[in-house]
Design an enzyme around this catalytic site. Structure first.
Site, short mmCIF file in Angstrom:
data_model
loop_
_atom_site.label_atom_id
_atom_site.label_comp_id
_atom_site.label_asym_id
_atom_site.label_seq_id
_atom_site.Cartn_x
_atom_site.Cartn_y
_atom_site.Cartn_z
CG ASP A 103 -2.14 -0.77 1.10
OD1 ASP A 103 -2.57 -0.99 -0.04
OD2 ASP A 103 -2.70 -1.18 2.13
C1 GLC Z 1 -1.36 -3.97 5.53
C2 GLC Z 1 -2.61 -3.88 4.69
C3 GLC Z 1 -2.50 -4.70 3.44
C4 GLC Z 1 -1.24 -4.39 2.71
C5 GLC Z 1 -0.03 -4.46 3.61
C6 GLC Z 1 1.22 -3.95 2.95
O1 GLC Z 1 -1.25 -5.23 6.07
O2 GLC Z 1 -3.72 -4.33 5.44
O3 GLC Z 1 -3.59 -4.48 2.59
O4 GLC Z 1 -1.13 -5.29 1.66
O5 GLC Z 1 -0.22 -3.68 4.76
O6 GLC Z 1 1.17 -2.62 2.64
#
Ligand code: GLC
Length: 710
Positions: A507
């Site tokens: 993200d």
């Molecule tokens: C968190 C989020 C997930 C994402 C991960 C890496 O766990 O919930 O959606 O893929 O972070 O950013």
């Protein structure tokens, strides 16, 4: 320093000291009513949605840590000394302390000056309430004159408003304090004690007078010596939960809240002879009434309690509580029994048979929406996350997995895209975060495939499912899956790799954001047109999804679809070898300038975990027979071992970014080693483990597994 141990026989984790480095928490509830509970009874509860239906308050990032919870106080009335049998909030040193976190319940036991207390917290199956079952035993040689106080602080439902909108919420609090049953009938007219006689219930009904049809209640199984519902009366001015004035005096104020901060506190007096034991039950619950039957009598402002009273009366009876607890234990035994393994390694057995499965169920219930660092306000359930989580629990609760798939897919956009998150209460896509995380839709394919593989329930593919929850847009789930693939195919970048959009699994790798403004959201701001930055991770995920669809299409005899996805997948593979391979590992992405990310060409962030895992899982480079890329899977995984593996798990990338790069986004906003900037994420480490099994290195897969499970 050891703070606890696993009790495998009872499937519990036992904490032996209250002042753990951080609160060590557990989750209560399995259907609609949920709670977070720490090893010192901190935490909060909510109905379905941690943001929209919060029952109790909790203040994150407080000092001391972990303030707000399901508090109990014991007072020795002969000396006036008081303490918390769960240690917090008074932090009076206990002679004995033990917390047992089990599946859906927590028991905190302690002893001070011969008074033993055991508080068992759990949510009965099928109910919207939690029980605190408190057993007090006088193990001293002398009789004890005790008072037991409970204390919670009500949240005014919307946790966001509750924490910010004081001009309103100081003025809306309302409670009712009323007997559970009518007063005793005159002599001769009734027989025996009626259920609930002498019991007083605290009802929290803020906003019930207007648009809410729900209220909370807090009840105690004993006749009360007093109660409080005004926080300042209970605590005293300028005092904290560690030293309530009511505890100092030993007398409740019988305060009735109006506005300000409503709380719930019961006071029970207990005489315990030496060796004697007593049980006191508290229940905190949530209840809804039909909109046209909210008041009793109609036209009044008094809550209609007809349907809630029997529930309260039921769970104030110890036999019913014991039965409900046994039912919860049995439920968990049945769930965990679906998959039990015996291996030569006790850590693996313990984690596979109990705790990994338990954690998967917790993520099914809450996704990542509420934890001790996720306030329950900021986000709902992730589209990607929920689909991913399915893989972990589908074998335990296939029927509920089915429902979840249909809920999630109904939020899918018509163009195949997805809302990044949705609210569990409304089951609607979350506008605030929006769409455009370009890996999201592909996870639906992966989730559905896992469901089909587990259940053989092919009928799900013909379920008529809406797009964006819009009536009239129904189409079979099978078509939703195809639109997911199409979404990727419609967005090729300059190298013909998939465009990344706002981000993919990571993200925080925000290649189209370019934010210079403090406080701007990295996830929702896009300053670039998004036509250049590409993701090799999505390419790998696409190939994997194509294989799943090909299998599904094969089962349906849909030859045209098989051809289509095989061709699309083969093209994508070619693209990956042409533009996504760096020589010794898979590249991560291309940035908005068309430069590689996760490549030897980079000074920092030269190699990332995600594409190595997902591409090998998709079989890229895993062919033994000479073909394009053969041997590359092993090479990529060797590079993981060399550059990313640590004794504590596999880091996300290496070397960590040492400064903020505007073209990379949030990932580089964290100091090295934190979060997405080279932290260790338990949920993508397994991709490497699976990839290792793809190339026949089960031994190494186990080694990685143990690093994060040991
Ligand atoms: C968190 C989020 C997930 C994402 C991960 C890496 O766990 O919930 O959606 O893929 O972070 O950013």
């Amino acid at each position: 320093m050891r703070y606890g141990y696993f009790d495998d026989t009872n499937r519990e984790y036992v904490i032996t000291q209250p002042d753990t480095p951080l609160p060590w928490i557990n989750y209560l509830g399995s259907e609609a009513y949920f709670g977070l509970i720490s090893n010192t009874a901190g935490g909060y509860s909510f109905y379905k949605d941690a943001r929209l239906r919060r029952l109790t308050r909790y203040r994150y990032n407080n000092a001391p840590l972990d303030m707000g919870g399901r508090y109990l106080y014991l007072r020795d009335n002969s000396s006036g000394k008081y303490w918390s049998p769960t240690w917090m909030p008074t932090r009076v040193r206990l002679d004995e302390y033990e917390c047992r976190h089990g599946q859906g319940y927590t028991v905190i036991t302690s002893k001070l000056n011969g008074i033993k207390s055991s508080a068992r917290y759990f949510v009965p199956l099928g109910e919207s309430l939690e029980i605190w079952q408190v057993t007090l035993t006088n193990e001293s040689a002398t009789d004890a004159d005790l008072s037991l106080f409970s204390a919670i602080e009500f949240c005014l439902w919307d946790a966001n408003d509750d924490a910010t909108n004081y001009q309103r919420n100081y003025s809306i609090g309302e409670v009712e304090i009323v007997p559970l049953a009518p007063p005793p009938l005159p002599a001769g007219e009734g027989q025996g004690v009626r259920a609930g006689e002498g019991i007083t219930v605290i009802y929290h009904k803020t906003e019930y007078r207007e648009r809410r049809d729900h209220f909370a209640y807090f009840a105690c199984s004993e006749k009360l010596a007093g109660f409080d519902t005004i926080r300042e009366e209970f605590l005293g001015a300028y005092r904290g939960w560690n030293e309530p004035v009511v505890l100092e005096k030993g007398v409740s104020c019988n305060s009735v809240a109006h506005g300000w901060q409503p709380i719930g506190s019961h006071h029970v007096k207990i005489q315990l002879k030496a060796g004697e034991q007593r049980q006191v039950i508290f229940i905190l619950g949530y209840h809804e009434n039909p909109r046209d039957d909210k008041y009793d009598p109609p036209g009044s402002q008094t809550i209609n309690k007809k349907t809630v009273k029997p529930v309260i009366a039921k769970y104030l009876q110890p036999e019913n509580v014991d039965q409900a607890f046994e039912a919860l234990r049995d439920y968990w035994t049945a769930l965990l029994d679906r998959l039990q393994v015996t291996t030569p390694d006790e850590h693996t057995d313990r984690m596979v048979n109990i705790w990994n499965a338990y954690q998967c169920m917790v993520t099914f219930n809450l996704s990542r929406s509420a934890s001790y660092f996720e306030t329950g306000i900021g986000r709902g359930m992730g589209f990607r996350d929920s689909n991913q989580d399915l893989l972990g629990f589908v074998h335990m609760i296939p029927e509920r997995a089915r429902e979840r798939i249909l809920d999630i897919s109904a939020t899918q956009l018509k163009n195949g895209g997805a809302f990044h998150q949705y609210q569990p209460l409304t089951k609607r896509g979350n506008d605030a975060v929006g769409t455009g995380f370009n890996d999201d839709p592909l996870w639906l394919v992966i989730g559905v495939a896992a469901y089909l593989r587990e259940t053989g329930d092919w009928s799900i593919l013909d379920e008529q499912v809406q797009y964006e929850n819009e009536p009239g847009t129904e189409s079979p789930l099978y078509e939703h899956l195809q639109r997911s693939l199409q979404y990727t195919l419609d967005r090729p970048g300059p190298n013909r790799l998939p465009l990344i959009g706002r981000a993919d699994w990571n993200d925080c790798l925000n290649l189209n954001c370019f934010s210079d403004e403090p406080g701007e959201s990295f996830q929702t701001i896009e300053n670039k047109d998004g036509k250049v930055a590409e993701s090799i991770f999505i390419a790998g995920l696409f190939v994997l999804a194509c294989q799943e669809i090909a299998g599904i299409a094969g089962h349906r005899g849909d030859q045209a679809q098989i051809e289509r996805v095989r061709n699309a997948s083969a093209d994508m593979e070619k693209t990956v070898w042409a533009a996504g391979w760096d020589g010794d590992w898979f590249r991560r992405a291309y940035d908005d300038f068309g430069r590689p990310v996760g490549s030897k060409e980079n000074a920092e962030g030269r190699i990332f975990i995600e594409p190595q895992g997902i591409c090998v899982m998709a079989g890229l480079g895993a062919d033994a027979a000479p073909s394009s890329g053969s041997g590359n899977a092993v090479k990529a995984l060797d590079s993981v071992e060399e550059h990313l593996a640590t004794p504590h798990g596999i880091v996300l990338l290496n070397p960590a970014y040492s400064q903020y790069y505007v073209h990379l986004g949030e990932i580089s906003s964290y100091p090295p080693g934190y979060k997405e900037n080279a932290g260790i994420f338990c949920h993508n480490n397994p991709w490497i483990m699976i990839a290792k099994t793809v190339v026949g290195r089960g031994d190494k897969a186990l080694s990685y597994y143990k690093r994060i499970n040991h």
